[in-house]
Design a protein around this motif. Structure first.
Motif, PDB file in Angstrom:
ATOM      1  N   PRO A  40       0.855  -1.197   0.000  1.00  0.00           N
ATOM      2  CA  PRO A  40       0.000   0.000   0.000  1.00  0.00           C
ATOM      3  C   PRO A  40       0.891   1.248   0.000  1.00  0.00           C
ATOM      4  N   PRO A  41       0.319   2.435  -0.265  1.00  0.00           N
ATOM      5  CA  PRO A  41       1.124   3.661  -0.250  1.00  0.00           C
ATOM      6  C   PRO A  41       1.864   3.824   1.095  1.00  0.00           C
ATOM      7  N   ARG A  42       3.137   4.221   0.990  1.00  0.00           N
ATOM      8  CA  ARG A  42       4.015   4.352   2.174  1.00  0.00           C
ATOM      9  C   ARG A  42       3.401   5.268   3.243  1.00  0.00           C
ATOM     10  N   GLU A  43       2.775   6.386   2.789  1.00  0.00           N
ATOM     11  CA  GLU A  43       2.235   7.361   3.762  1.00  0.00           C
ATOM     12  C   GLU A  43       1.174   6.704   4.660  1.00  0.00           C
ATOM     13  N   ILE A  44       0.399   5.799   4.077  1.00  0.00           N
ATOM     14  CA  ILE A  44      -0.655   5.138   4.869  1.00  0.00           C
ATOM     15  C   ILE A  44      -0.004   4.225   5.910  1.00  0.00           C
ATOM     16  N   LEU A  45       1.042   3.520   5.503  1.00  0.00           N
ATOM     17  CA  LEU A  45       1.711   2.598   6.439  1.00  0.00           C
ATOM     18  C   LEU A  45       2.414   3.370   7.552  1.00  0.00           C
ATOM     19  N   GLU A  46       3.003   4.502   7.192  1.00  0.00           N
ATOM     20  CA  GLU A  46       3.668   5.305   8.235  1.00  0.00           C
ATOM     21  C   GLU A  46       2.649   5.818   9.248  1.00  0.00           C
ATOM     22  N   ARG A  47       1.515   6.221   8.733  1.00  0.00           N
ATOM     23  CA  ARG A  47       0.453   6.700   9.645  1.00  0.00           C
ATOM     24  C   ARG A  47      -0.041   5.545  10.526  1.00  0.00           C
ATOM     25  N   LEU A  48      -0.122   4.346   9.960  1.00  0.00           N
ATOM     26  CA  LEU A  48      -0.555   3.178  10.747  1.00  0.00           C
ATOM     27  C   LEU A  48       0.396   2.951  11.927  1.00  0.00           C
ATOM     28  N   SER A 231     -10.304  -1.123  -0.270  1.00  0.00           N
ATOM     29  CA  SER A 231      -9.436  -2.285  -0.518  1.00  0.00           C
ATOM     30  C   SER A 231      -8.615  -2.161  -1.785  1.00  0.00           C
ATOM     31  N   LYS A 232      -9.312  -1.897  -2.900  1.00  0.00           N
ATOM     32  CA  LYS A 232      -8.630  -1.937  -4.188  1.00  0.00           C
ATOM     33  C   LYS A 232      -7.963  -0.597  -4.470  1.00  0.00           C
ATOM     34  N   THR A 233      -8.570   0.491  -4.006  1.00  0.00           N
ATOM     35  CA  THR A 233      -8.052   1.825  -4.315  1.00  0.00           C
ATOM     36  C   THR A 233      -6.723   2.099  -3.617  1.00  0.00           C
ATOM     37  N   TYR A 234      -6.575   1.573  -2.384  1.00  0.00           N
ATOM     38  CA  TYR A 234      -5.327   1.836  -1.647  1.00  0.00           C
ATOM     39  C   TYR A 234      -4.540   0.549  -1.385  1.00  0.00           C
ATOM     40  N   SER A 235      -4.910  -0.522  -2.076  1.00  0.00           N
ATOM     41  CA  SER A 235      -4.203  -1.818  -1.934  1.00  0.00           C
ATOM     42  C   SER A 235      -4.167  -2.291  -0.477  1.00  0.00           C
ATOM     43  N   ILE A 236      -5.324  -2.242   0.183  1.00  0.00           N
ATOM     44  CA  ILE A 236      -5.403  -2.668   1.585  1.00  0.00           C
ATOM     45  C   ILE A 236      -6.606  -3.613   1.772  1.00  0.00           C
ATOM     46  N   THR A 237      -6.617  -4.696   0.997  1.00  0.00           N
ATOM     47  CA  THR A 237      -7.784  -5.595   1.049  1.00  0.00           C
ATOM     48  C   THR A 237      -7.946  -6.229   2.437  1.00  0.00           C
ATOM     49  N   GLY A 238      -6.827  -6.400   3.163  1.00  0.00           N
ATOM     50  CA  GLY A 238      -6.911  -7.040   4.476  1.00  0.00           C
ATOM     51  C   GLY A 238      -7.414  -6.111   5.576  1.00  0.00           C
ATOM     52  N   TRP A 239      -7.529  -4.830   5.291  1.00  0.00           N
ATOM     53  CA  TRP A 239      -7.978  -3.894   6.325  1.00  0.00           C
ATOM     54  C   TRP A 239      -9.496  -3.923   6.508  1.00  0.00           C
ATOM     55  N   ARG A 240     -10.194  -4.432   5.515  1.00  0.00           N
ATOM     56  CA  ARG A 240     -11.646  -4.557   5.571  1.00  0.00           C
ATOM     57  C   ARG A 240     -12.331  -3.212   5.876  1.00  0.00           C
ATOM     58  N   LEU A 241     -12.078  -2.243   5.033  1.00  0.00           N
ATOM     59  CA  LEU A 241     -12.751  -0.948   5.196  1.00  0.00           C
ATOM     60  C   LEU A 241     -13.640  -0.688   3.984  1.00  0.00           C
ATOM     61  N   GLY A 242     -14.925  -0.682   4.206  1.00  0.00           N
ATOM     62  CA  GLY A 242     -15.877  -0.415   3.135  1.00  0.00           C
ATOM     63  C   GLY A 242     -16.932   0.563   3.613  1.00  0.00           C
ATOM     64  N   TYR A 243     -17.881   0.854   2.747  1.00  0.00           N
ATOM     65  CA  TYR A 243     -18.918   1.812   3.159  1.00  0.00           C
ATOM     66  C   TYR A 243     -20.123   1.757   2.232  1.00  0.00           C
ATOM     67  N   ILE A 244     -21.233   2.275   2.774  1.00  0.00           N
ATOM     68  CA  ILE A 244     -22.421   2.552   1.953  1.00  0.00           C
ATOM     69  C   ILE A 244     -22.612   4.060   1.980  1.00  0.00           C
ATOM     70  N   ILE A 245     -22.887   4.623   0.805  1.00  0.00           N
ATOM     71  CA  ILE A 245     -23.283   6.035   0.724  1.00  0.00           C
ATOM     72  C   ILE A 245     -24.697   6.069   0.157  1.00  0.00           C
ATOM     73  N   ALA A 246     -25.589   6.770   0.811  1.00  0.00           N
ATOM     74  CA  ALA A 246     -26.999   6.830   0.374  1.00  0.00           C
ATOM     75  C   ALA A 246     -27.684   7.991   1.099  1.00  0.00           C
TER      76      ALA A 246
END
Ligand code: GLN
Length: 389
Positions: A40-48, A231-246
């Motif tokens: 995943p992008p380095r900045e996301i991992l550093e923040r983690l 998952s697909k946008t930031y290459s973090i499929t194992g993080w299990r972050l999704g959403y509904i917008i409505a």
């Protein structure tokens, strides 16, 4: 012993996830289950890493951490072209898998019908069964995977509660055009139904195709539950972050379903992912360029091997035609491909309602070196898999 629940008897475990287990057993290059092998992008991992030392270890608000919803609303407002309210229009879920399930349970009563285009991502069949819905399948006809307007309207005449729309589409790679979406919107209005989208590949679209959010069409915001994930946008499929917008009235219901299903997505991961949600437009252009180059590399390799295949407009899957081998069972073919050739694929029959056994799905969300390794192994495919005719 008492019998186990009837609702679980209508579906098997996921063939996609089963193929990953087989690949692990025989050390195959796993192009079956769609997930990247690059970081995943380095900045996301550093923040983690920082987040682990901060105060994010307890539950966040059940429908999503405030900071995450605000960053997501800002990003989706930019891309969807309408103002998304972080407090009323979003539920954060454990991956889009939960988003789709919660969306189904929010709109469907047991016995209601839902329209599903075939081929389709295998979860939708199970989602329908678990929520008590009855799928009406409408074929997307290869090689373009277009729907037939009369077949689609015939499905709408059966009084469905909702239509499920995967766009860009897994496994066909179809990106629906504005005309197609407008036609669907016309039927949705005429027959008064909801639309549940799966837009997890929204940022993986190849020129000259464009992703159009169904909710952005005139009159469709009110009726659409837009499901997606990071998952697909930031290459973090194992993080299990999704959403509904409505709209707020639908989200109020989805919040309840989500709360009792899972309480919430992981708090530290939501906080770390905010870094990704705040990336500028360049990030998404680079992502599309990166996947375009992987697609071209992989398609060229398949062409050099003279294997017939689809050309995706979006998402990261390719269907290969294995008719020449004469197999009755594409599952058996995929097992031999993993064990004898060392490449993992998913049998096409797991996606089609129609009796299809001559297609297998490979994905190209992998490092270039992994794709070259897979192509290298596929060179031997015709020697290592016995022809059945
Ligand atoms: N969407 C991915 C695929 O089709 C897999 C997602 C998953 O297994 N949860 O391969």
């Amino acid at each position: 012993m008492p019998s186990l629940s009837e609702r679980t008897q209508g579906f098997t475990d996921s063939v996609i996830r089963r193929m990953t287990r087989i690949c692990m057993e025989c050390d195959a290059v796993n192009l079956s289950q769609g997930f990247p092998d690059f970081d995943p992008p380095r900045e996301i991992l550093e923040r983690l890493a920082e987040v682990s030392k901060e105060d994010f270890h307890q539950y966040s608000i059940t429908w999503g951490a405030q900071n995450f919803r605000e960053a997501l609303a800002e990003k989706q407002t930019r891309f969807m072209g309408r103002k998304i309210n972080p407090n009323t229009d979003i539920v954060v879920t454990c991956g889009s898998t939960e988003a789709m399930m919660a969306a189904m349970m929010s709109v469907v009563n047991p016995g209601d019908k839902v329209i599903v285009f075939s081929p389709f991502y295998e979860n939708y069949g199970a989602d329908a069964i678990l929520s008590g819905a009855e799928p009406i399948y409408v074929p997307l006809h290869p090689p373009e995977f277009n729907f037939n307007a009369d077949e689609l309207e015939a499905a709408f005449r059966q009084n469905p509660k909702a239509l499920i729309l995967c766009n860009p589409s897994n496994p066909s790679g179809k990106v629906f055009t504005r005309e197609e979406l407008k036609y669907i919107a016309g039927l949705v209005e005429k027959y008064d139904t909801f639309v549940i989208t799966d837009e997890v590949y929204e940022h993986i679209v190849f020129e000259p195709n464009r992703h159009i959010y169904f909710a952005s069409l005139p009159g469709m915001w009110e009726r659409t539950l837009s499901c997606s994930s990071l998952s697909k946008t930031y290459s973090i499929t194992g993080w299990r972050l999704g959403y509904i917008i409505a709209p707020a009235e639908i989200i109020d219901v989805a919040k309840k379903v989500h709360d009792f299903l899972t309480v919430g997505a992981a708090a530290p991961l939501q906080e770390a992912a905010v870094t990704g949600l705040r990336f500028g437009d360049d990030y998404y252009a680079d992502l599309a360029a990166k996947y375009t180059s992987k697609r071209d590399l992989f398609l060229k390799g398949l062409d050099d091997l003279h294997i017939a295949h689809t050309v995706p407009q979006g998402a990261y899957y390719i269907l290969l035609d294995i008719s020449e081998f004469g197999f009755e069972s594409d599952l058996e073919f995929c097992e031999l491909l993993a064990r004898n050739v060392g490449v993992g694929a998913v049998p096409g029959s797991s996606f089609f309602r129609e009796p299809v056994n001559h297609l297998i799905r490979l994905h190209f969300a992998k490092k270039d070196e992994t794709l070259y390794a897979a192509l290298n192994r596929l060179e031997d495919m015709r020697n290592k898999i016995p022809y059945r005719k």
